[in-house]
Design a protein around this motif. Structure first.
Motif, PDB file in Angstrom:
ATOM      1  N   LYS A 222      -4.009  -9.688  -1.395  1.00 53.32           N
ATOM      2  CA  LYS A 222      -4.491  -8.340  -1.672  1.00 53.32           C
ATOM      3  C   LYS A 222      -5.434  -7.895  -0.551  1.00 53.32           C
ATOM      4  CE  LYS A 222      -5.597  -6.840  -5.788  1.00 53.32           C
ATOM      5  NZ  LYS A 222      -4.474  -5.934  -6.102  1.00 53.32           N
TER       6      LYS A 222
ATOM      7  N   THR B 130     -11.493  -5.313  -7.709  1.00 54.02           N
ATOM      8  CA  THR B 130     -10.331  -5.865  -7.011  1.00 54.02           C
ATOM      9  C   THR B 130     -10.123  -7.324  -7.387  1.00 54.02           C
ATOM     10  OG1 THR B 130     -10.678  -4.361  -5.151  1.00 54.02           O
ATOM     11  CG2 THR B 130      -9.289  -6.289  -4.749  1.00 54.02           C
TER      12      THR B 130
ATOM     13  N   GLU C 193       0.838  -1.194   0.000  1.00 55.80           N
ATOM     14  CA  GLU C 193       0.000   0.000   0.000  1.00 55.80           C
ATOM     15  C   GLU C 193       0.875   1.248   0.000  1.00 55.80           C
ATOM     16  OE1 GLU C 193      -3.542  -0.123   0.221  1.00 55.80           O
ATOM     17  OE2 GLU C 193      -3.279  -2.254  -0.167  1.00 55.80           O
TER      18      GLU C 193
ATOM     19  N   GLY D 146      -7.027  -8.790  -9.355  1.00 63.80           N
ATOM     20  CA  GLY D 146      -6.267  -9.816  -8.647  1.00 63.80           C
ATOM     21  C   GLY D 146      -6.064 -11.068  -9.471  1.00 63.80           C
TER      22      GLY D 146
ATOM     23  N   GLN E 133      -3.385 -10.307 -12.063  1.00 64.88           N
ATOM     24  CA  GLN E 133      -2.053 -10.236 -11.468  1.00 64.88           C
ATOM     25  C   GLN E 133      -1.555 -11.617 -11.040  1.00 64.88           C
ATOM     26  OE1 GLN E 133      -3.012  -7.393  -8.416  1.00 64.88           O
ATOM     27  NE2 GLN E 133      -2.263  -5.643  -9.605  1.00 64.88           N
TER      28      GLN E 133
ATOM     29  N   LYS F  10       0.119  -2.698  -4.505  1.00 65.84           N
ATOM     30  CA  LYS F  10      -1.235  -3.109  -4.143  1.00 65.84           C
ATOM     31  C   LYS F  10      -1.365  -4.615  -3.987  1.00 65.84           C
ATOM     32  CE  LYS F  10      -2.684   1.174  -4.497  1.00 65.84           C
ATOM     33  NZ  LYS F  10      -2.941   1.968  -3.281  1.00 65.84           N
ATOM     34  N   ARG F  11      -0.262  -5.293  -3.714  1.00 64.61           N
ATOM     35  CA  ARG F  11      -0.325  -6.735  -3.531  1.00 64.61           C
ATOM     36  C   ARG F  11       0.992  -7.229  -2.953  1.00 64.61           C
ATOM     37  NH1 ARG F  11       1.072  -6.004  -8.961  1.00 64.61           N
ATOM     38  NH2 ARG F  11       2.600  -7.493  -9.800  1.00 64.61           N
TER      39      ARG F  11
ATOM     40  N   TYR G  60       7.294  -7.748  -2.987  1.00 59.16           N
ATOM     41  CA  TYR G  60       6.387  -6.685  -2.607  1.00 59.16           C
ATOM     42  C   TYR G  60       7.104  -5.367  -2.779  1.00 59.16           C
ATOM     43  CZ  TYR G  60       8.600  -8.715   1.570  1.00 59.16           C
ATOM     44  OH  TYR G  60       9.478  -9.311   2.433  1.00 59.16           O
TER      45      TYR G  60
ATOM     46  N   LEU H 109      -7.896 -12.658  -0.622  1.00 53.54           N
ATOM     47  CA  LEU H 109      -8.418 -11.301  -0.476  1.00 53.54           C
ATOM     48  C   LEU H 109      -8.785 -11.064   0.987  1.00 53.54           C
ATOM     49  CD1 LEU H 109     -10.783 -11.215  -3.605  1.00 53.54           C
ATOM     50  CD2 LEU H 109      -8.501 -10.221  -3.411  1.00 53.54           C
TER      51      LEU H 109
ATOM     52  N   GLU I 105      -1.116 -14.974  -4.107  1.00 53.54           N
ATOM     53  CA  GLU I 105      -1.124 -13.510  -4.142  1.00 53.54           C
ATOM     54  C   GLU I 105      -2.060 -12.983  -3.078  1.00 53.54           C
ATOM     55  OE1 GLU I 105      -2.248 -10.194  -7.418  1.00 53.54           O
ATOM     56  OE2 GLU I 105      -0.426 -11.362  -7.700  1.00 53.54           O
TER      57      GLU I 105
END
Length: 527
Positions: free
Chosen positions: A464, A473, A321, A477, A480, A442-443, A437, A497, A462
């Motif tokens: 998130k 999202t 973030e 996701g 990604q 964002k992940r 990271y 998530l 992954e």
């Protein structure tokens, strides 16, 4: 002939260690140009990157050339005096005097520093010694002061201002050139009172600084040259794939480069047999042993994580973030100076080993208390049952996340750290986790490798944070996760998530679904 080895403690000693010529790590025209121009400047770099070795090599080269009288002094002994300037200055003068006698055979400082300390206030003692010594010396003095940023408060201010006050009298009545060395640049010396914690002043206490030189990491070519010294001396070869792997793991950080080779060639008993080549698998084992043993370098790194300035930079990186443009520049630079993050954008953890060390250190105690057994999640064929493992974590997270995350100092990255602790507890039994990271990604990407009788299981997970717009999202996701799985050549892929939206019940947060992207099946876990 004495056997040499890779150095992981203190400055290099040529008869004991494999090494590259330290001064080759600098632009020597610039370095000697600054000295010839009578400049006062700073050399800084993270711990255990070779600063002291470079200073000692510079001292020897200057004295060999014969134009200067150069003395190196490590002044960290004055740290124990804290803000007792009188005791600190006596220690600094004593160290300079001792080094001058050892290096140059010059006994003037040794014979006079006690007299000077007694005749002058502490805030003038260093200035007076350097003045008298420069007037006595037949050559211009060059002074190399190491571990300057170990000093604090009034002691550090006094040192800097005494050097500044004599600057206009160089070279006949004061050192011609002075180099201050430490982890941080002088602009980041946070000079504060140890009693009140009040910031007294900043880098302006040394505004005569002309330049800051940063000692960089090894290049890929330098790693190759260093390792080849061992191959030439012993006949033990490094397989070609080792060199890019070491670069990937370390980004050239000198202690890590040396520590991996020392662990592989000297600590792992099987490979003391010089007929056995060092392979990538040996290097991976060496890396894991270093991390698990928590060697001093890695322990010092971990200790910095508790500093608020460090946490404010590292925490959003771990969480994926944050916006680097909104982060205070001085805090980013401070963490760069410590060697924890990359010098270039995007902002990320400095190397692969640190990427593993940091979350494992932050969750070390958590791992010890988690009641999990690797055997619970092993299939009959020896593969790791990741669906079963993630389902177990899902229930664990539902029952215990509030309690466990609250224990983390890095609470914003708490959900990601808790899952990594859970996974690490399991894979310690026969696998490893590679992590990716960075600020603003964002992940968090995890690449799990698990050895079983049929080969190596490869899986990506992954992570998130779900704050709003769940459909967007999820779609992002899946894309990604597929991209990461495709790049890693993974056999399976999972997307986790973490739903942190308020007023959402656990019944709404917890789910397990199957998604697809570009024909790849991806298991989706809501938490």
């Amino acid at each position: 002939m004495k056997t040499r080895f890779f150095n992981t403690a203190g400055p290099i000693q040529p008869d004991l260690h494999y090494f590259l010529p330290p001064l080759e790590r600098f632009d020597q025209d610039e370095l000697f140009g600054l000295i010839d121009a009578r400049k006062y400047f700073v050399l800084h770099a993270p711990r255990q990157t070779g600063k002291t070795s470079c200073l000692l090599a510079l001292r020897d080269e200057l004295n060999r050339r014969g134009e200067y009288a150069c003395v190196y002094a490590n002044i960290e002994t004055a740290q124990s005096a804290r803000e007792n300037v009188t005791e600190a200055m006596r220690a600094i003068l004593g160290e300079i005097a001792s080094r001058a006698r050892e290096t140059l055979g010059d006994t003037f400082p040794k014979e006079n520093f006690i007299r000077i300390s007694e005749q002058n206030p502490a805030h003038l003692a260093l200035n007076s010694l350097l003045t008298e010594w420069a007037e006595h010396s037949t050559k211009p003095l060059v002074l190399l002061l190491d571990e300057v940023d170990a000093l604090i408060g009034d002691t550090l201010i006094s040192l800097l201002r005494q050097l500044r006050s004599g600057y206009d009298r160089r070279p006949s009545h004061f050192p011609s050139s002075v180099i201050l060395c430490g982890v941080r640049d002088v602009r980041d010396y946070r000079i504060h009172s140890s009693a009140t914690k009040e910031v007294i002043t900043g880098g302006s206490a040394f505004n005569i600084k002309s330049k800051s030189l940063r000692l960089g990491n090894f290049t890929p070519e330098e790693i190759h040259r260093l390792y080849e010294l061992h191959a030439e001396a012993t006949g033990q070869m490094f397989e070609p794939d080792v060199f890019p792997l070491v670069w990937e793991l370390t980004a050239g950080q000198p202690w890590l480069v040396n520590a991996l080779a020392y662990e592989a060639c000297f600590e792992m008993k099987e490979y003391r047999d010089r007929t056995k080549p060092i392979t990538t698998e040996v290097i991976q084992q060496a890396k894991e042993r270093l991390i698990l043993r928590r060697d001093t370098h890695l322990d010092q790194l971990a200790d910095k994580l508790s500093e608020p300035r460090v946490r404010r930079v590292i925490e959003p990186i771990l969480a994926g973030e944050g916006d680097p443009e909104k982060m205070p520049a001085d805090e980013l630079q401070y963490v760069r100076d410590l060697g924890l993050i990359t010098e270039t954008r995007p902002v990320a953890i400095a190397n692969r080993i640190y990427q593993e060390v940091i979350p494992r250190e932050l969750t070390w105690s958590t791992q010890q208390y988690l009641v999990q057994d690797t055997a619970w999640y092993i299939n009959a064929d020896g593969r790791l049952n990741l669906s079963q493992l993630l389902a177990a974590f899902q229930q664990f997270f539902r029952e215990h996340s509030e309690h466990w995350v609250e224990r983390f100092e890095y609470k914003e990255a708490g959900p990601q750290l808790l899952l990594q602790a859970f996974l690490q507890r399991i894979v310690n039994g026969g696998g490893r986790i590679e992590r990716e990271y960075g600020l603003g990604r964002k992940r968090t990407d995890l690449f799990l490798l698990w050895s079983y009788p049929g080969g190596v299981q490869r899986a990506v997970i992954e992570l998130k944070i779900l704050r709003q717009q769940p459909d967007e999202t999820l779609a992002r996701g899946l894309e990604q996760t597929w991209g990461y799985a495709d790049r890693c050549g993974a056999d399976e892929a999972h997307l986790v998530l973490f739903d942190i939206r308020s007023a959402r019940s656990w019944e709404e947060k917890i789910y397990h679904r199957t998604g697809t992207y570009q024909g790849q099946t991806i298991e989706v876990w809501g938490m």
